[in-house]
Design a protein around this motif. Structure first.
Motif, PDB file in Angstrom:
ATOM      1  N   HIS A   1     -48.923  27.763 -80.262  1.00 31.34           N
ATOM      2  CA  HIS A   1     -48.535  27.605 -81.665  1.00 31.34           C
ATOM      3  C   HIS A   1     -48.689  26.154 -82.101  1.00 31.34           C
ATOM      4  O   HIS A   1     -48.533  25.229 -81.301  1.00 31.34           O
ATOM      5  CB  HIS A   1     -47.070  28.000 -81.868  1.00 31.34           C
TER       6      HIS A   1
ATOM      7  N   TYR B   1     -39.840  34.355 -83.145  1.00 29.57           N
ATOM      8  CA  TYR B   1     -41.036  35.133 -82.855  1.00 29.57           C
ATOM      9  C   TYR B   1     -40.742  36.119 -81.735  1.00 29.57           C
ATOM     10  O   TYR B   1     -39.993  35.796 -80.808  1.00 29.57           O
ATOM     11  CB  TYR B   1     -42.183  34.222 -82.405  1.00 29.57           C
TER      12      TYR B   1
ATOM     13  N   LYS C   1     -47.602  28.241 -86.755  1.00 28.22           N
ATOM     14  CA  LYS C   1     -48.731  29.156 -86.849  1.00 28.22           C
ATOM     15  C   LYS C   1     -49.297  29.413 -85.457  1.00 28.22           C
ATOM     16  O   LYS C   1     -49.443  28.498 -84.648  1.00 28.22           O
ATOM     17  CB  LYS C   1     -49.819  28.567 -87.750  1.00 28.22           C
ATOM     18  N   LEU C   2     -49.612  30.682 -85.170  1.00 29.47           N
ATOM     19  CA  LEU C   2     -50.226  31.035 -83.903  1.00 29.47           C
ATOM     20  C   LEU C   2     -51.699  30.649 -83.941  1.00 29.47           C
ATOM     21  O   LEU C   2     -52.479  31.190 -84.723  1.00 29.47           O
ATOM     22  CB  LEU C   2     -50.088  32.537 -83.629  1.00 29.47           C
TER      23      LEU C   2
ATOM     24  N   LYS D   1     -44.112  37.465 -86.150  1.00 27.97           N
ATOM     25  CA  LYS D   1     -43.238  36.457 -86.730  1.00 27.97           C
ATOM     26  C   LYS D   1     -42.013  37.109 -87.339  1.00 27.97           C
ATOM     27  O   LYS D   1     -42.115  38.086 -88.059  1.00 27.97           O
ATOM     28  CB  LYS D   1     -43.991  35.655 -87.793  1.00 27.97           C
TER      29      LYS D   1
END
Length: 448
Positions: A133, A106, A139-140, A417
């Motif tokens: 995350h 990221y 996933k944020l 990402k």
């Protein structure tokens, strides 16, 4: 974190389950302890060690996929490791070092100052924002924007993923602590801990206690979590202000150690003195203590607070002065030990007497970095088959990060990402760590 003068790089602090970390930009860049695991960032990459015996420091892995590593965080004793390099300070790479693969990467809108993780959350701290995350799929989940200026990246994450409390400065001018629930994504409480800005934060293993120190470095306080009530107050010293470089609880939260830019490391004992105990042992010291307590009610607040503060239970006199250092309390070979990592690239191990305290005894000294002569003369090192090492695997051209990882940032969080190698590692299910049971977190031992 220890480092030379460089802009927007993590400063000295210790946090959450990570027992110890420091950085030195020219030689050893980052050291991180957790239980029996030791991670060292270097000019050429990073190294992972196993610390299960006092007289032995086993190197279990060496990675050279990127130079000048200033952050390397390992998820307990699993194969997941997070790396940030000075060459790309805005990008975080997540690796599975046993498989020799990059899980994902990221990029962020500014330099990464610190990374914290447990089995539920991965937290990335920038100077004025924090990104949370979900570690299962990366996933944020939440972006905390416009946080108070935090040039050192000071934050702490509870290693107890059942609560995943996150602590960070709530003010840039005073010692206010914001405690945030990273699981439920909501603010828990604000703690007015100190008058001056914060310098160090750390949770105990269960996430029920939080220790803090300010830039003055004279007083260390411990608060209950989530209530935010003050439980203990310790005085490190009175003669001078110092820079606290680390705070670390023992695994059972009976002890708290603190290191600074001085030659002394302090260990405090967290115990409540009940009136019944004092009555059962009417010693001269207990009598004097009662007299001081009674007298303190008639004195100014600053003086009475000083009289009621506990002093160090045990200390270490380091054979160095002016070198930055980080301390940690751990159980090695069934005995309590104090570990001190200094900016000269050495790890010092001391015995701690949990009953009587006093001066701790140095029992071993280990070098945490590759010897300079070995770096200058690589021909002296036996060659390793490239196909059998993780370093050689990730250094192949096919694993180079995509240029898209440095392009723009999404409007919904500020993190972009990058490519995922392989895609299935985080895309659909939880983190796939085949050896997670092979390297579980070391059990916590209560000192008796």
């Amino acid at each position: 974190m220890l480092q030379d003068k460089q802009p927007n790089k993590p400063a000295d602090h210790n946090a959450d389950g990570i027992l110890c970390n420091y950085s030195v930009t020219k030689k050893s860049i980052w050291v991180c302890f957790h239980c029996s695991s030791l991670s060292v960032g270097t000019k050429t990459g990073y190294r992972l060690f196993s610390v299960t015996a006092v007289d032995k420091l086993d190197c279990i892995h060496e990675g050279v996929e990127c130079p000048d590593v200033y952050i390397v965080e390992r998820l307990f004793s699993s194969s997941l490791v997070v790396v940030v390099s000075l060459s790309m300070p805005r990008r975080m790479n997540v690796y599975h070092f046993k498989k020799g693969t990059e899980i994902c990467n990221y990029s962020y809108s500014n330099n990464i100052l610190s990374v914290r993780l447990n089995r539920q959350r991965l937290v990335v701290c920038l100077e004025e924002s924090i990104y949370i995350h979900n570690i299962k799929d990366m996933k944020l989940l939440k972006t905390l924007l416009n946080t108070p200026t935090n040039p050192s990246g000071l934050c702490a994450l509870s290693i107890n993923h059942g609560n995943s409390f996150l602590a960070y400065p709530g003010s840039a001018t005073m010692g206010e602590i914001t405690v945030y629930d990273a699981n439920n994504l909501s603010t828990v409480t604000l703690i007015q801990a100190h008058d001056s800005p914060l310098a160090a934060l750390t949770f105990n293993a269960s996430g029920t206690k939080l220790a803090s120190a300010s830039e003055k470095g004279t007083v260390i306080r411990v608060f209950s979590i989530p209530e935010g009530q003050k439980l203990f107050e310790f005085r490190r010293g009175m003669k001078r202000y110092v820079s606290i470089s680390s705070l670390s609880f023992s695994a059972d939260a009976q002890f708290l150690c603190a290191s600074s830019n001085t030659e002394t490391v302090h260990i405090f004992k967290l115990e409540q003195h009940s009136p019944s105990q004092e009555e059962e042992s009417p010693t001269w010291s207990a009598y004097v203590g009662k007299m001081f307590t009674a007298a303190s009610t008639y004195l100014p607040t600053q003086v009475s607070d000083m009289m009621n503060q506990d002093r160090a239970f045990a200390t270490v006199r380091l054979n160095m002065f002016g070198l930055k250092n980080i301390c940690a309390l751990a159980t090695i070979q069934k005995l309590p030990r104090l570990l001190v990592a200094s900016s000269d690239g050495f790890l010092y191990i001391y015995n701690v007497d949990p009953q009587d305290g006093g001066e701790c005894v140095l029992v071993q000294k280990h070098r945490c970095q590759v010897d300079q002569k070995e770096e200058e003369n690589p021909e002296n090192v036996p060659p390793q088959p490239p196909s059998q090492t993780y370093a050689a695997t990730v250094a192949l051209p096919t694993t180079a990060p995509s240029s898209t990882t440095l392009m723009g940032y999404s409007e919904d969080g500020g993190a972009q990402k990058g490519e995922v190698i392989p895609e299935h590692e985080f895309a659909e299910g939880p983190v796939c760590l085949d050896d997670e049971n092979e390297f579980p977190p070391e059990g916590w031992t209560k000192y008796s």
